[in-house]
Motif scaffolding. Structure first.
Motif, short mmCIF file in Angstrom:
data_model
loop_
_atom_site.label_atom_id
_atom_site.label_comp_id
_atom_site.label_asym_id
_atom_site.label_seq_id
_atom_site.Cartn_x
_atom_site.Cartn_y
_atom_site.Cartn_z
N ILE A 30 -12.64 -63.50 -19.04
CA ILE A 30 -13.05 -63.48 -17.64
C ILE A 30 -12.76 -62.08 -17.11
CG2 ILE A 30 -12.82 -64.55 -15.38
CD1 ILE A 30 -13.84 -66.45 -17.54
N PRO A 31 -13.77 -61.31 -16.74
CA PRO A 31 -13.57 -59.89 -16.40
C PRO A 31 -12.54 -59.60 -15.32
CG PRO A 31 -15.91 -60.41 -16.60
CD PRO A 31 -15.19 -61.71 -16.64
N PHE A 32 -12.44 -60.49 -14.32
CA PHE A 32 -11.55 -60.19 -13.20
C PHE A 32 -10.12 -60.67 -13.41
CE2 PHE A 32 -13.84 -64.15 -12.10
CZ PHE A 32 -12.78 -65.03 -11.95
N ASP A 33 -9.86 -61.41 -14.46
CA ASP A 33 -8.52 -61.98 -14.64
C ASP A 33 -7.43 -60.91 -14.78
OD1 ASP A 33 -8.71 -64.71 -14.30
OD2 ASP A 33 -9.13 -65.15 -16.39
N GLN A 34 -7.57 -60.06 -15.75
CA GLN A 34 -6.51 -59.08 -16.01
C GLN A 34 -6.32 -58.09 -14.87
OE1 GLN A 34 -4.41 -59.50 -18.69
NE2 GLN A 34 -3.21 -58.08 -17.43
N PRO A 35 -7.41 -57.55 -14.28
CA PRO A 35 -7.20 -56.64 -13.14
C PRO A 35 -6.46 -57.29 -11.97
CG PRO A 35 -9.42 -56.39 -13.99
CD PRO A 35 -8.82 -57.59 -14.69
N LEU A 36 -6.79 -58.55 -11.69
CA LEU A 36 -6.11 -59.23 -10.58
C LEU A 36 -4.67 -59.59 -10.94
CD1 LEU A 36 -8.91 -61.56 -9.16
CD2 LEU A 36 -8.01 -59.45 -8.19
N LEU A 37 -4.43 -59.93 -12.21
CA LEU A 37 -3.05 -60.17 -12.64
C LEU A 37 -2.22 -58.90 -12.49
CD1 LEU A 37 -3.20 -62.36 -15.89
CD2 LEU A 37 -2.07 -62.94 -13.74
N ASP A 38 -2.80 -57.76 -12.87
CA ASP A 38 -2.09 -56.48 -12.73
C ASP A 38 -1.83 -56.17 -11.27
OD1 ASP A 38 -2.17 -56.18 -15.47
OD2 ASP A 38 -3.95 -54.91 -15.46
N SER A 39 -2.81 -56.46 -10.41
CA SER A 39 -2.63 -56.21 -8.97
C SER A 39 -1.54 -57.10 -8.39
CB SER A 39 -3.95 -56.45 -8.22
OG SER A 39 -4.95 -55.57 -8.66
N ALA A 40 -1.44 -58.33 -8.91
CA ALA A 40 -0.45 -59.28 -8.40
C ALA A 40 0.98 -58.81 -8.66
CB ALA A 40 -0.67 -60.66 -9.01
N LYS A 41 1.15 -57.95 -9.65
CA LYS A 41 2.49 -57.44 -9.94
C LYS A 41 3.04 -56.62 -8.77
CE LYS A 41 1.76 -57.37 -14.95
NZ LYS A 41 1.61 -56.53 -16.17
N GLY A 42 2.13 -56.10 -7.94
CA GLY A 42 2.57 -55.36 -6.77
C GLY A 42 3.13 -56.24 -5.67
N LEU A 43 3.05 -57.55 -5.86
CA LEU A 43 3.58 -58.48 -4.87
C LEU A 43 4.99 -58.94 -5.20
CD1 LEU A 43 0.38 -60.72 -4.49
CD2 LEU A 43 1.10 -58.84 -2.99
N ASP A 44 5.58 -58.37 -6.25
CA ASP A 44 6.90 -58.81 -6.71
C ASP A 44 7.97 -58.71 -5.63
OD1 ASP A 44 5.84 -59.40 -9.13
OD2 ASP A 44 6.74 -57.74 -10.23
N GLN A 45 7.82 -57.77 -4.72
CA GLN A 45 8.85 -57.59 -3.69
C GLN A 45 8.91 -58.79 -2.74
OE1 GLN A 45 7.79 -54.43 -0.86
NE2 GLN A 45 5.73 -54.39 -1.76
N TYR A 46 7.87 -59.61 -2.74
CA TYR A 46 7.85 -60.81 -1.90
C TYR A 46 7.98 -62.07 -2.75
CZ TYR A 46 5.68 -57.28 1.08
OH TYR A 46 5.40 -56.12 1.78
N MET A 47 8.56 -61.96 -3.93
CA MET A 47 8.58 -63.06 -4.88
C MET A 47 9.23 -64.32 -4.32
SD MET A 47 7.44 -64.10 -7.67
CE MET A 47 6.83 -62.54 -8.32
N GLY A 48 10.26 -64.17 -3.49
CA GLY A 48 10.90 -65.35 -2.90
C GLY A 48 9.92 -66.15 -2.07
N PHE A 49 9.09 -65.45 -1.31
CA PHE A 49 8.08 -66.11 -0.47
C PHE A 49 7.04 -66.79 -1.33
CE2 PHE A 49 3.87 -65.63 1.64
CZ PHE A 49 4.05 -66.54 2.67
N TRP A 50 6.57 -66.11 -2.38
CA TRP A 50 5.53 -66.69 -3.25
C TRP A 50 6.06 -67.91 -3.99
CZ3 TRP A 50 1.52 -65.12 -1.17
CH2 TRP A 50 1.28 -63.78 -0.86
N ARG A 51 7.30 -67.87 -4.43
CA ARG A 51 7.85 -69.03 -5.13
C ARG A 51 8.02 -70.21 -4.18
NH1 ARG A 51 8.74 -68.41 -10.16
NH2 ARG A 51 9.20 -66.39 -11.11
N LEU A 52 8.40 -69.92 -2.95
CA LEU A 52 8.53 -70.99 -1.95
C LEU A 52 7.19 -71.68 -1.72
CD1 LEU A 52 10.26 -72.48 0.17
CD2 LEU A 52 9.61 -70.69 1.79
N LEU A 53 6.15 -70.88 -1.56
CA LEU A 53 4.81 -71.44 -1.37
C LEU A 53 4.36 -72.23 -2.59
CD1 LEU A 53 2.56 -68.74 0.37
CD2 LEU A 53 3.02 -71.07 1.15
#
Length: 210
Positions: A30-53
């Motif tokens: 799936i062409p967009f999978d890896q690019p979006l997974l890589d982009s999601a790594k930039g959200l690590d600073q909010y990991m507590g919020f993402w895990r709560l959701l």
């Protein structure tokens, strides 16, 4: 006879879900999978919020689903209650069944420890979130609640589902295509619920007018 858009929406939603299931089961990239997974790594600073959701879309949603059934029974809407039970059971069983059929491994580095099927596709959290929040929105829209409530609450649900979808990718438990397909599948199932309950309501109105 009044035109109902629900069968068309159900066909589109479930059709896209079936198509994506076939594509992913065939091991196609799936062409967009890896690019979006890589982009999601930039959200690590909010990991507590993402895990709560992410966690909120698991057992708390089950409790909400049970609450819907109890509320419908209290309102003496037994047929609708049975339909909700059937829809939620079908979504849960269907999700686990498709996981086993497609057998897509979770993204590299995933550390989830959930019981049941350990595969990635589809996202059961998103399927259940769309279905349960959607059922509430449909029932609320058809209620006598103030229009502002009937509009604002579904909009808030859409925002919550969208954030949950991001969360499932941000916590590295799903590929973006898992989440996207589950959104379509959930909308398809929700459309079926809206269609069936619409039929029940029309029958009741028809009987009352005789």
């Amino acid at each position: 006879m009044r035109f109902s858009p629900w069968p068309l929406i159900a066909a589109i939603g479930l059709g896209v879900f079936a198509l994506m299931s076939w594509i992913i089961a065939s091991k196609a990239a799936i062409p967009f999978d890896q690019p979006l997974l890589d982009s999601a790594k930039g959200l690590d600073q909010y990991m507590g919020f993402w895990r709560l959701l992410s966690d909120a879309a698991n057992y708390p949603l089950i409790a909400i689903g049970i609450g819907i059934v109890v509320w419908l029974l209290i309102k003496r809407q037994g047929r609708e209650a049975v339909l909700v039970v059937g829809v939620l059971a079908a979504v849960t069983a269907g999700s686990e069944g498709v996981k086993l059929l497609v057998a897509r491994p979770r993204p590299p580095g995933d550390s989830s420890t959930y019981l049941g099927a350990v595969y990635s596709y589809p996202s059961g959290h998103i399927l259940e979130a769309v279905t349960i929040y959607g059922i509430i929105a449909v029932l609320l829209w058809r209620s006598s609640a103030p229009k502002a409530v009937r509009v604002v609450v579904p909009v808030l649900f859409v925002v919550l589902i969208a954030l949950t979808a991001v969360a499932r990718v941000a916590v590295n438990e799903h590929y973006p295509s898992d989440v996207l397909a589950s959104l379509f599948g959930g909308v398809g199932v929700l459309a079926l619920f809206a269609w069936f309950t619409d039929i029940l309501a029309r029958r009741d109105r028809s009987k009352s007018q005789r």
